[in-house]
Design a protein around this motif. Sequence first.
Motif, short mmCIF file in Angstrom:
data_model
loop_
_atom_site.label_atom_id
_atom_site.label_comp_id
_atom_site.label_asym_id
_atom_site.label_seq_id
_atom_site.Cartn_x
_atom_site.Cartn_y
_atom_site.Cartn_z
N MET A 27 38.07 39.98 47.66
CA MET A 27 39.57 39.75 48.41
C MET A 27 40.50 39.81 47.05
O MET A 27 41.27 40.38 46.91
N ARG A 28 40.03 38.97 46.18
CA ARG A 28 40.88 38.83 44.95
C ARG A 28 41.02 40.05 43.95
O ARG A 28 42.09 40.41 43.60
N ASN A 29 39.91 40.63 43.73
CA ASN A 29 40.00 41.90 43.10
C ASN A 29 40.52 43.23 43.63
O ASN A 29 41.02 43.91 42.96
N SER A 30 40.51 42.94 44.95
CA SER A 30 41.27 44.16 45.84
C SER A 30 42.61 44.09 45.67
O SER A 30 43.29 44.92 45.50
N ILE A 31 43.27 42.82 45.37
CA ILE A 31 44.64 42.66 45.25
C ILE A 31 44.95 43.39 43.95
O ILE A 31 45.79 44.49 43.93
N TYR A 32 44.21 43.34 42.93
CA TYR A 32 44.48 44.09 41.49
C TYR A 32 44.28 45.72 41.79
O TYR A 32 44.78 46.45 41.04
N LYS A 33 43.06 45.98 42.50
CA LYS A 33 42.78 47.43 42.50
C LYS A 33 43.91 48.12 43.32
O LYS A 33 44.22 49.37 42.88
N LEU A 63 52.75 42.48 40.94
CA LEU A 63 52.22 41.48 42.23
C LEU A 63 53.32 40.97 42.92
O LEU A 63 54.46 40.57 42.38
N ASN A 64 53.47 40.89 44.35
CA ASN A 64 54.61 40.37 44.78
C ASN A 64 54.39 38.75 44.87
O ASN A 64 53.42 38.34 44.47
N ARG A 65 55.35 38.16 45.37
CA ARG A 65 55.11 36.44 45.27
C ARG A 65 53.95 36.05 46.30
O ARG A 65 53.53 34.87 45.86
N GLU A 67 51.05 37.74 46.70
CA GLU A 67 49.72 37.86 45.83
C GLU A 67 49.70 37.09 44.56
O GLU A 67 48.68 36.64 44.24
N ARG A 68 50.84 36.70 43.74
CA ARG A 68 50.96 35.99 42.78
C ARG A 68 50.50 34.51 43.16
O ARG A 68 49.84 33.82 42.05
N ALA A 69 50.80 34.13 44.20
CA ALA A 69 50.16 32.87 44.60
C ALA A 69 48.88 33.13 45.30
O ALA A 69 48.23 31.88 44.96
N ASN A 70 48.48 33.82 45.87
CA ASN A 70 47.08 34.00 46.45
C ASN A 70 46.10 34.00 45.47
O ASN A 70 44.88 33.41 45.44
N VAL A 71 46.35 34.92 44.21
CA VAL A 71 45.15 35.03 43.35
C VAL A 71 44.61 33.61 42.68
O VAL A 71 43.60 33.39 42.65
N PRO A 72 45.80 33.06 42.30
CA PRO A 72 45.07 31.53 41.50
C PRO A 72 44.58 30.56 42.59
O PRO A 72 43.65 30.07 42.21
#
Length: 85
Positions: A27-33, A63-65, A67-72
């Motif tokens: 989930m986390r790395n898919s955001i970056y991919k 990243l949008n807001r 994604e920026r909140a979800n990653v951490p």
Amino acid sequence: MFGCTDRNFFRAQDLYDGPNCEFLYVMRNSIYKEHGYCFTTPRAIRTFGNAGCRYDDVRDVPLNRFERANVPTIQAVERGKGCSR
């Protein structure tokens, strides 16, 4: 259950109660991919590849807001669950 990573804020408790470590990692790395990050670890390269990547520094990935909140949030849950990186 969690919503879309780019349109919903995730709650840590929902992530603790739900997905396993592998799911959280993907989930986390898919955001970056999805945004063109160039992975450096063998596991991430094996899982996601680097075709079409554009960003070597994770801080440069646009990243949008949400994604920026979800990653951490995902990272904190991974640490809390004792997931390996």
